[in-house]
Design an enzyme around this catalytic site. Structure first.
Site, mmCIF file in Angstrom:
data_model
loop_
_atom_site.group_PDB
_atom_site.id
_atom_site.type_symbol
_atom_site.label_atom_id
_atom_site.label_comp_id
_atom_site.label_asym_id
_atom_site.label_seq_id
_atom_site.Cartn_x
_atom_site.Cartn_y
_atom_site.Cartn_z
ATOM 1 N N ASP A 1 -52.304 -85.283 86.187
ATOM 2 C CA ASP A 1 -51.646 -84.449 87.199
ATOM 3 C C ASP A 1 -50.576 -85.321 87.850
ATOM 4 O OD1 ASP A 1 -51.122 -82.337 89.046
ATOM 5 O OD2 ASP A 1 -52.393 -83.308 90.531
ATOM 6 N N SER A 2 -49.688 -84.669 88.609
ATOM 7 C CA SER A 2 -48.681 -85.432 89.351
ATOM 8 C C SER A 2 -49.343 -86.269 90.434
ATOM 9 C CB SER A 2 -47.707 -84.468 90.016
ATOM 10 O OG SER A 2 -48.418 -83.668 90.947
ATOM 11 N N GLU B 1 -51.021 -85.754 99.176
ATOM 12 C CA GLU B 1 -50.894 -87.093 98.582
ATOM 13 C C GLU B 1 -50.963 -88.194 99.643
ATOM 14 O OE1 GLU B 1 -50.585 -88.293 95.334
ATOM 15 O OE2 GLU B 1 -51.204 -86.284 94.763
ATOM 16 N N CYS C 1 -52.287 -79.639 85.968
ATOM 17 C CA CYS C 1 -51.123 -79.462 86.841
ATOM 18 C C CYS C 1 -50.402 -78.196 86.391
ATOM 19 C CB CYS C 1 -50.214 -80.680 86.677
ATOM 20 S SG CYS C 1 -48.644 -80.574 87.544
ATOM 21 N N HIS D 1 -53.394 -78.991 93.636
ATOM 22 C CA HIS D 1 -53.636 -79.677 94.914
ATOM 23 C C HIS D 1 -54.224 -78.710 95.957
ATOM 24 C CE1 HIS D 1 -51.023 -82.826 93.299
ATOM 25 N NE2 HIS D 1 -51.232 -83.575 94.364
ATOM 26 N N CYS E 1 -51.362 -74.199 92.326
ATOM 27 C CA CYS E 1 -51.117 -75.642 92.275
ATOM 28 C C CYS E 1 -52.478 -76.299 92.445
ATOM 29 C CB CYS E 1 -50.177 -76.045 93.419
ATOM 30 S SG CYS E 1 -50.031 -77.831 93.652
HETATM 31 N N1 DGL Z 1 -50.842 -80.349 91.110
HETATM 32 C C1 DGL Z 1 -49.515 -79.965 90.738
HETATM 33 C C2 DGL Z 1 -49.514 -78.504 90.292
HETATM 34 O O1 DGL Z 1 -50.553 -77.970 89.962
HETATM 35 C C3 DGL Z 1 -48.580 -80.328 91.832
HETATM 36 C C4 DGL Z 1 -47.170 -80.328 91.389
HETATM 37 C C5 DGL Z 1 -46.251 -81.221 92.148
HETATM 38 O O2 DGL Z 1 -46.450 -82.426 92.069
HETATM 39 O O3 DGL Z 1 -45.326 -80.707 92.746
HETATM 40 O O4 DGL Z 1 -48.501 -77.858 90.222
#
Ligand code: DGL
Length: 272
Positions: free
Chosen positions: A20-21, A161, A83, A195, A193
């Protein structure tokens, strides 16, 4: 016993990879771990490059390739792209480039559209997800008859984050994003998302109990199980499991979001 048998046993013991990011995809890792407790796992949090949601498609693809290469070097047998932004922008390319199964995650528009009594669904996701072709196709297919209130969750990934799940700023942004959905009588809110599931307690305070909040975590876990089964890749060894987490960002934030972890879990910094 032939060579094929050994290859199959070897592969099925290999870990499932996740990326994931940042730390958000751990919400998916938790669902997969719950459904498949016998699997070894490796999770990559590319927090140094978060958020992906504001980046170009090309940049998101280059990060996704870098993350996939890291996980393949560690021997992963299947990769969960934990993600929505990376999935909706890159999954077809990843599947074309690599020879292992990829599981992606997309906003759960279909179940929300089917269950909404008011025919109005809110969706909170990143700019990258909401502007993707895949998202456009899915909404056209499953939600063309209902009102969809799309909202970019600008700033939310950054707050998560930095460990701010419950700060005044987080509440303020959530109120700003969710109130217009309520004004249009949405009775379902889709978290698009990975997160955002960590914000569910705060979102519930805003929407009360008349609005249902859904995400795709459980569906992704079930799909992971189905694909492992189909490819004879379910881990059937009785060895002790391991779980490895790597972040190129803040180790404490990752540890806090994970909470209690199973035995044999390592959480490390890595410069990938
Ligand atoms: N967890 C990522 C998602 O599901 C976050 C994306 C991001 O870093 O903007 O989209």
């Amino acid at each position: 016993m032939n060579r094929g048998f050994f290859t199959f046993v070897f592969m099925s013991n290999q870990p499932i990879g996740f990326f994931d990011s940042g730390v958000g995809g751990t919400s998916i890792w938790k669902e997969v771990r719950q459904l498949l407790p016998n699997e070894n796992t490796i999770y990559l949090a590319d927090s140094k490059n978060a958020p992906y949601g504001e980046k170009s498609k090309k940049t998101i693809l280059s990060y996704s390739i870098k993350n996939t290469d890291f996980l393949l070097k560690k021997g992963c047998k299947l990769i969960v792209v934990a993600c929505n932004t990376a999935t909706t922008n890159t999954i077809s390319k990843l599947r074309a480039l690599y020879d292992i199964p990829f599981i992606g995650i997309e906003p759960a528009i279909k179940p929300a559209a089917l269950q909404s009594k008011n025919n109005a669904v809110g969706i909170l996701a990143t700019k990258g997800t909401l502007s993707s072709e895949l998202f456009a196709k899915t909404s056209e297919k499953f939600a063309s008859e209902i009102t969809i209130v799309e909202q970019v969750g600008e700033g939310l990934v950054e707050l998560i984050e930095s460990g701010q799940l419950n700060s005044p700023k987080t509440t303020e942004l959530l109120q700003q994003y969710i109130k217009p959905m309520l004004a249009l009588k949405t009775d379902y809110i889709v978290l698009g998302c990975t997160h955002y599931p960590y914000l569910i307690p705060q979102i519930k305070k805003i929407v009360g109990d008349k609005v249902s909040i859904i995400d795709s975590g459980e569906a992704v876990a079930k799909q992971t199980q189905a694909i492992l089964l189909k490819n004879n890749l379910l881990n059937n060894s009785f060895n002790k499991n391991f779980h490895q987490f790597y972040t190129n960002g803040n180790l404490e934030v990752l540890k806090n979001i994970l909470g209690k972890t199973p035995e044999n879990t390592t959480i490390e910094f890595a410069d990938f």
